[in-house]
Design a protein around this motif. Structure first.
Motif, short mmCIF file in Angstrom:
data_model
loop_
_atom_site.label_atom_id
_atom_site.label_comp_id
_atom_site.label_asym_id
_atom_site.label_seq_id
_atom_site.Cartn_x
_atom_site.Cartn_y
_atom_site.Cartn_z
N UNK A 164 67.13 5.54 65.29
CA UNK A 164 65.73 5.87 65.04
C UNK A 164 64.85 5.41 66.19
N UNK A 165 65.21 4.24 66.75
CA UNK A 165 64.43 3.73 67.89
C UNK A 165 64.54 4.67 69.10
N UNK A 166 65.75 5.20 69.33
CA UNK A 166 65.92 6.14 70.44
C UNK A 166 65.10 7.40 70.21
N UNK A 167 65.13 7.92 68.98
CA UNK A 167 64.35 9.13 68.67
C UNK A 167 62.85 8.89 68.85
N UNK A 168 62.40 7.72 68.42
CA UNK A 168 60.98 7.39 68.61
C UNK A 168 60.63 7.31 70.09
N UNK A 169 61.59 6.80 70.89
CA UNK A 169 61.35 6.74 72.33
C UNK A 169 61.19 8.13 72.94
N UNK A 208 57.58 12.57 74.99
CA UNK A 208 57.05 13.93 74.90
C UNK A 208 55.54 13.92 74.68
N UNK A 209 55.06 12.99 73.88
CA UNK A 209 53.62 12.89 73.67
C UNK A 209 52.88 12.54 74.96
N UNK A 210 53.48 11.66 75.76
CA UNK A 210 52.85 11.31 77.04
C UNK A 210 52.80 12.52 77.97
N UNK A 211 53.92 13.30 77.99
CA UNK A 211 53.93 14.50 78.85
C UNK A 211 52.87 15.50 78.39
N UNK A 212 52.75 15.68 77.08
CA UNK A 212 51.76 16.61 76.56
C UNK A 212 50.34 16.17 76.89
N UNK A 213 50.07 14.88 76.77
CA UNK A 213 48.73 14.39 77.10
C UNK A 213 48.46 14.50 78.58
N UNK A 214 49.50 14.47 79.44
CA UNK A 214 49.32 14.61 80.88
C UNK A 214 48.93 16.02 81.27
N UNK A 215 49.46 17.02 80.54
CA UNK A 215 49.09 18.41 80.83
C UNK A 215 47.66 18.70 80.38
N UNK A 216 47.22 18.05 79.32
CA UNK A 216 45.87 18.33 78.80
C UNK A 216 44.78 17.55 79.53
#
Length: 355
Positions: free
Chosen positions: A327-332, A337-345
């Protein structure tokens, strides 16, 4: 010819100090120096007390003569003496010490000491006792007290007496025969091995066996526990306990891991093998399918039971920790992915105002 039943007389050239010391001997000690029992040979005989004591009750015989066990007689030239046990002291015995005054004169403020430390406050009692001794009770004991009239009226201290509490039997060792990793269907014998002191070889020991914190056999004279037909359910942590009949002395062994080997690697898990759950030895009965409860599963009340960690619980905790790591790996990955998405926006939402 008749043998005289008396001690060999000492020469009469005795100093006053020795005569005083001899007078200090209590009457009880002088009574011990008697010829007790019946001694006879072809040419002579000695009978101290005609009480029917037979030579079969004697300690040992040499060429027709019967002898008592030897003892040490110590004559002390002191105002106070500490009388200790004459026989060896073992674990579980009682220890009684007497603070004896010269001519039994009255004492006050009597204190008993071990290795220089007082064992209690001063008092009128001249006797100190320990109901059940352990090896830790070994040491040098002495007593002190103050004489009242007609004594010297000053504090006096007895010479120290060494008391050694001997081990009754060592901690047992649990062994499996023929192996601690037997094949499924083969017999296994667990042996609880220990040895009594030769001086206490008549003492009876009772043996108990435990598996995974549960009693599989309690307080039996046999030091062996047999599994006629080993199955995977018999795998686990075993240990044994040896105790005297009065439970004053008890000792347990270290753990022994028994792992019953299945016919193939696919049947290694006891919880997923239905065939192994159907087989059971005559010594064990199953109350829960995954973890059978052995018979006589009543914890002994005579002595505390050492309960090791449950290996099954440890296995389940390992599985849970692995899931948590996944679960920790999945959260990582999700955070990345959230950081990448915020970088595009970010360039679209942070445009500078037009001048």
């Amino acid at each position: 010819m008749k043998l005289g039943c008396a001690l060999t007389a000492w020469p009469l050239y005795m100093s006053p100090a020795i005569l005083w010391a001899v007078q200090m001997l209590p009457a009880a000690i002088l009574e011990i120096l008697e010829c007790e029992g019946s001694v006879s040979t072809k040419e002579s005989s000695c009978h101290a007390n005609d009480d029917g004591t037979s030579t079969e009750e004697a300690d040992f015989e040499v060429k027709g003569y019967t002898f008592s066990e030897p003892f040490h007689l110590i004559v002390s030239y002191d105002w106070l003496i500490l009388q200790g046990p004459a026989a060896p002291i073992f674990e579980g015995d009682s220890l009684v010490l007497h603070c004896q005054a010269w001519q039994d004169w009255p004492l006050t403020q009597v204190t008993f000491h071990r290795d220089g430390s007082a064992l209690g406050p001063p008092g009128p009692k001249r006797e100190f006792s320990i109901a059940v001794v352990q090896e830790a009770d070994s040491g040098h004991y002495h007593c002190s007290g103050i004489f009242r009239s007609p004594g010297p009226g000053s504090p006096e201290t007895a010479s120290p007496v060494s008391v050694t509490v001997q081990e009754l039997f060592p901690a047992p060792v649990l062994k499996a025969s023929p192996s601690a990793e037997p094949q499924e269907g083969s017999p296994v014998t667990l042996s609880c091995q220990t040895k009594l002191s030769p001086q206490r070889s008549a003492t009876r020991l009772l043996f108990s066996f435990y598996k995974d914190g549960k009693t599989v056999r309690s307080r039996d004279l046999s030091s062996e526990f047999q599994i006629l037909t080993a199955s995977v359910e018999h795998s686990g942590s075993y240990w044994c306990e040896a105790a005297t009949e009065d439970s004053q002395v008890w000792k347990h062994s270290s753990q022994l891991e028994v792992r019953v080997q299945g016919p193939s690697s696919s049947a290694a898990s006891p919880t997923l093998n239905p065939a192994s759950q159907k087989s059971a030895a005559s010594e064990t009965s199953s109350t829960e399918p995954p973890r059978p409860v052995p018979p006589l599963a009543t914890p002994t009340s005579e002595a505390p039971v050492f309960c090791p960690p449950d290996p099954h619980l440890h296995h389940q905790m390992g599985i849970l920790l692995k899931h948590m790591q996944d679960v920790r790996v999945l959260l990582g990955h999700l955070v990345t992915e959230l950081r990448d998405l915020s970088g595009h926006r970010k360039p679209e939402t942070t445009k500078p105002p037009a001048k």
